[in-house]
Write a protein that holds these residues in place. Structure first.
Motif, PDB file in Angstrom:
ATOM      1  N   ASP A 126      -2.743   0.045 -13.568  1.00  0.00           N
ATOM      2  CA  ASP A 126      -1.850  -0.144 -12.440  1.00  0.00           C
ATOM      3  C   ASP A 126      -0.469   0.398 -12.815  1.00  0.00           C
ATOM      4  N   TYR A 127       0.422   0.470 -11.821  1.00  0.00           N
ATOM      5  CA  TYR A 127       1.799   0.897 -12.032  1.00  0.00           C
ATOM      6  C   TYR A 127       2.697  -0.055 -11.246  1.00  0.00           C
ATOM      7  N   ILE A 128       3.703  -0.591 -11.900  1.00  0.00           N
ATOM      8  CA  ILE A 128       4.617  -1.536 -11.273  1.00  0.00           C
ATOM      9  C   ILE A 128       5.894  -0.821 -10.869  1.00  0.00           C
ATOM     10  N   ARG A 129       6.228  -0.875  -9.591  1.00  0.00           N
ATOM     11  CA  ARG A 129       7.420  -0.227  -9.051  1.00  0.00           C
ATOM     12  C   ARG A 129       8.561  -1.216  -9.007  1.00  0.00           C
ATOM     13  N   THR A 130       9.723  -0.839  -9.522  1.00  0.00           N
ATOM     14  CA  THR A 130      10.891  -1.710  -9.491  1.00  0.00           C
ATOM     15  C   THR A 130      11.944  -1.144  -8.552  1.00  0.00           C
ATOM     16  N   PHE A 131      12.838  -2.043  -8.057  1.00  0.00           N
ATOM     17  CA  PHE A 131      13.872  -1.661  -7.091  1.00  0.00           C
ATOM     18  C   PHE A 131      15.201  -2.277  -7.499  1.00  0.00           C
ATOM     19  N   PHE A 132      15.913  -1.611  -8.397  1.00  0.00           N
ATOM     20  CA  PHE A 132      17.208  -2.111  -8.869  1.00  0.00           C
ATOM     21  C   PHE A 132      18.357  -1.351  -8.196  1.00  0.00           C
ATOM     22  N   SER A 191      12.510  -8.815 -12.622  1.00  0.00           N
ATOM     23  CA  SER A 191      11.661  -7.631 -12.491  1.00  0.00           C
ATOM     24  C   SER A 191      12.016  -6.754 -11.301  1.00  0.00           C
ATOM     25  N   MET A 192      12.528  -7.341 -10.238  1.00  0.00           N
ATOM     26  CA  MET A 192      12.728  -6.637  -8.963  1.00  0.00           C
ATOM     27  C   MET A 192      11.506  -5.791  -8.617  1.00  0.00           C
ATOM     28  N   ALA A 193      10.346  -6.394  -8.794  1.00  0.00           N
ATOM     29  CA  ALA A 193       9.075  -5.705  -8.574  1.00  0.00           C
ATOM     30  C   ALA A 193       8.270  -6.477  -7.522  1.00  0.00           C
ATOM     31  N   PRO A 194       8.221  -5.995  -6.278  1.00  0.00           N
ATOM     32  CA  PRO A 194       7.492  -6.720  -5.239  1.00  0.00           C
ATOM     33  C   PRO A 194       6.034  -7.000  -5.584  1.00  0.00           C
ATOM     34  N   GLN A 195       5.394  -6.085  -6.325  1.00  0.00           N
ATOM     35  CA  GLN A 195       4.004  -6.357  -6.719  1.00  0.00           C
ATOM     36  C   GLN A 195       3.923  -7.620  -7.571  1.00  0.00           C
ATOM     37  N   LEU A 196       4.903  -7.810  -8.448  1.00  0.00           N
ATOM     38  CA  LEU A 196       4.912  -9.021  -9.272  1.00  0.00           C
ATOM     39  C   LEU A 196       5.323 -10.232  -8.457  1.00  0.00           C
ATOM     40  N   PHE A 197       6.252 -10.074  -7.495  1.00  0.00           N
ATOM     41  CA  PHE A 197       6.583 -11.196  -6.610  1.00  0.00           C
ATOM     42  C   PHE A 197       5.309 -11.749  -5.983  1.00  0.00           C
ATOM     43  N   ALA A 219       0.823  -1.205   0.000  1.00  0.00           N
ATOM     44  CA  ALA A 219       0.000   0.000   0.000  1.00  0.00           C
ATOM     45  C   ALA A 219       0.857   1.255   0.000  1.00  0.00           C
ATOM     46  N   ARG A 220       2.009   1.178   0.648  1.00  0.00           N
ATOM     47  CA  ARG A 220       2.890   2.351   0.673  1.00  0.00           C
ATOM     48  C   ARG A 220       3.406   2.712  -0.711  1.00  0.00           C
ATOM     49  N   LEU A 221       3.493   1.736  -1.594  1.00  0.00           N
ATOM     50  CA  LEU A 221       3.905   2.035  -2.968  1.00  0.00           C
ATOM     51  C   LEU A 221       2.898   2.967  -3.635  1.00  0.00           C
ATOM     52  N   ALA A 222       1.620   2.773  -3.332  1.00  0.00           N
ATOM     53  CA  ALA A 222       0.579   3.620  -3.924  1.00  0.00           C
ATOM     54  C   ALA A 222       0.616   5.033  -3.371  1.00  0.00           C
ATOM     55  N   GLU A 223       1.244   5.209  -2.217  1.00  0.00           N
ATOM     56  CA  GLU A 223       1.304   6.536  -1.588  1.00  0.00           C
ATOM     57  C   GLU A 223       2.474   7.373  -2.085  1.00  0.00           C
ATOM     58  N   GLU A 224       3.313   6.797  -2.918  1.00  0.00           N
ATOM     59  CA  GLU A 224       4.485   7.522  -3.410  1.00  0.00           C
ATOM     60  C   GLU A 224       4.056   8.643  -4.356  1.00  0.00           C
ATOM     61  N   PRO A 225       4.597   9.840  -4.201  1.00  0.00           N
ATOM     62  CA  PRO A 225       4.244  10.926  -5.121  1.00  0.00           C
ATOM     63  C   PRO A 225       4.749  10.647  -6.533  1.00  0.00           C
ATOM     64  N   VAL A 226       3.973  11.014  -7.526  1.00  0.00           N
ATOM     65  CA  VAL A 226       4.408  10.854  -8.911  1.00  0.00           C
ATOM     66  C   VAL A 226       5.576  11.791  -9.194  1.00  0.00           C
ATOM     67  N   ARG A 250       2.164 -11.350  -6.927  1.00  0.00           N
ATOM     68  CA  ARG A 250       1.254 -11.968  -7.902  1.00  0.00           C
ATOM     69  C   ARG A 250       1.738 -13.373  -8.249  1.00  0.00           C
ATOM     70  N   GLN A 251       3.052 -13.558  -8.333  1.00  0.00           N
ATOM     71  CA  GLN A 251       3.589 -14.886  -8.610  1.00  0.00           C
ATOM     72  C   GLN A 251       3.307 -15.837  -7.453  1.00  0.00           C
ATOM     73  N   ILE A 252       3.467 -15.359  -6.235  1.00  0.00           N
ATOM     74  CA  ILE A 252       3.179 -16.198  -5.073  1.00  0.00           C
ATOM     75  C   ILE A 252       1.695 -16.525  -5.007  1.00  0.00           C
ATOM     76  N   GLU A 253       0.858 -15.554  -5.320  1.00  0.00           N
ATOM     77  CA  GLU A 253      -0.591 -15.820  -5.358  1.00  0.00           C
ATOM     78  C   GLU A 253      -0.938 -16.865  -6.406  1.00  0.00           C
ATOM     79  N   ARG A 254      -0.118 -16.954  -7.464  1.00  0.00           N
ATOM     80  CA  ARG A 254      -0.338 -17.965  -8.506  1.00  0.00           C
ATOM     81  C   ARG A 254       0.407 -19.257  -8.193  1.00  0.00           C
ATOM     82  N   GLY A 255       0.734 -19.494  -6.935  1.00  0.00           N
ATOM     83  CA  GLY A 255       1.242 -20.788  -6.504  1.00  0.00           C
ATOM     84  C   GLY A 255       2.738 -20.894  -6.326  1.00  0.00           C
TER      85      GLY A 255
END
Length: 421
Positions: free
Chosen positions: A415-421, A82-88, A7-14, A90-95
């Motif tokens: 949606d917007y995917i945040r990456t952390f490289f 991806s280094m994208a926690p949102q995708l991590f 949720a904190r990712l959504a609070e980040e200013p553009v 989603r992958q875990i939710e998919r098993g």
């Protein structure tokens, strides 16, 4: 904790920090911008802008989930892609069993966003990172961490750094893919020596074997399967020698994005061992797939009846110069597009809301901020046109973009995917 972190990712200013986003959205948060459901093509996004297809992303997530289930494989997709926690998540939710990572920073990102199982596909000898892992294990009994060992010296360094840790760190012996390949122990005799060193280390626990078949020299189906059978045989030999005594699970892991069909076939041959075997696949590039390297190499080309992947990235760039009938330049270059394996490929052209194939247009080179286009007589291209580029190599596509719009087929950004490289 996980929901709070996401949720904190959504609070980040553009603000001004993210490429391609609408300038008039600078004063809103990422979550507020997502709620506006702007259109990628008509609502203020600036070029160049990289977008992920919402539909194709979902297709790819489902495809590997289904494949892993069908073949009795656990799945820890490589998060370095991806280094994208949102995708991590989603992958875990998919098993997915957990997430594979490569270096300590990546593990810290995963933990910050609540990932409970991490497979580190590297020998970890950094003392500060090892102490941090030990502290994470002490603080969270649910945290499962497994990493490679590939040398006696590495075991000694790990043991020294982990002195005083209350929980041992789980390790797997990495078998090299062959002489001249990347990391890993070269021979089975040396693997046994490394395993002996682990057995003598108070702070480590041997839980299995692993490796990466993508490094097999002159890889072809026969050579890859032969190496994978060596890996399985190593696990069998270790088990017969009692090296996995008292374990409730034995880890056998391999699997990049080019040979997971071979991994599935050979891992199906794993005999019954003294404990259940966690057959852990680690493919990562599937999440976005691509329009080049992995499009050519995906195992689904060999087993089309098993499914398929779709390229989910499109880099939208704009024609800023048309100096001759044979040449044009767009405003995306090496800062924006992956180019380490293949140049981008022109896929479509947009003008006045209409989209058509990029016939007669070829990307021949990249400067820092320009793509060089060769245009034939078939090319209908003007200054101001948007050109949609397909990219090759997901890992070096994600890492150039800190915030990536996820767009539906009509251009609606959901949606917007945040990456952390």
């Amino acid at each position: 904790m996980v929901l709070d972190a996401l949720a904190r990712l959504a609070e980040e200013p553009v603000g001004h920090c993210f490429k391609g986003l609408p300038p008039d959205a600078a004063d809103v948060t990422v979550g507020e911008l997502a709620a506006q459901r702007r259109n990628l093509f008509t609502d203020g996004f600036t070029t160049p802008v990289l977008a992920l297809s919402a539909e194709r992303l979902e297709h790819n997530l489902a495809a590997l989930e289904t494949y892993a289930e069908r073949h009795g494989l656990a799945f820890a997709p490589h998060g370095k892609t991806s280094m994208a926690p949102q995708l991590f998540h989603r992958q875990i939710e998919r098993g997915a069993w957990g997430v594979t990572l490569a270096v300590p920073h990546q593990v810290r990102v995963a933990r910050e966003f609540g990932v409970e199982r991490v497979f580190l596909a590297n020998e970890l000898v950094d003392a500060a990172a090892l102490r941090w892992v030990a502290a994470e294990q002490d603080a969270d009994p649910a945290f499962r961490f497994v990493c490679y060992v590939d040398s006696v010296r590495g075991v000694e360094l790990m043991e020294a750094a982990l002195d005083g840790a209350s929980r041992p760190v789980d390790v797997v012996v990495e078998l090299a893919a062959g002489e001249g390949a990347r990391t890993g122990v070269r021979t089975e005799a040396e693997c046994a020596a490394v395993a002996d060193a682990v057995a003598g280390a108070r702070a480590l626990r041997l839980v299995g074997v692993a490796g990466y078949e993508g490094e097999v020299p002159q890889a072809d189906p026969e050579r890859v399967r032969a190496w994978l059978r060596r890996l399985v045989a190593l696990a069998v030999d270790f088990d017969k020698a009692g090296r996995f005594a008292a374990l409730d699970e034995i880890v056998v892991s391999a699997g990049g994005s080019a040979w997971f069909d071979a991994v599935a076939d050979v891992f199906a041959e794993v005999p019954e061992l003294s404990a259940p075997v966690l057959k852990l696949l680690r493919s990562g590039a599937y999440v976005s797939h691509d329009d080049g390297h992995y499009q050519r190499l995906t195992p689904f080309n060999r087993v089309p009846g098993e499914g398929g992947l779709e390229p989910a990235f499109r880099l939208w760039t704009q024609v800023v110069s048309r100096p001759s009938a044979e040449q044009a330049f767009t405003n995306a270059g090496k800062r924006d597009a992956a180019y380490d394996l293949d140049l981008p490929v022109a896929r479509v052209v947009r003008r006045d809301g209409a989209e058509r194939p990029a016939t007669g247009i070829e990307v021949t080179a990249l400067s820092d901020q320009h793509a060089w286009l060769r245009t034939s007589s078939e090319a209908d291209l003007e200054v101001g046109d948007w050109v949609g580029l397909g990219l090759s190599h997901p890992c070096t596509s994600f890492d150039k973009w800190a915030l990536i719009p996820v767009a539906e087929a009509d251009g609606t950004v959901v949606d917007y995917i945040r990456t952390f490289f």
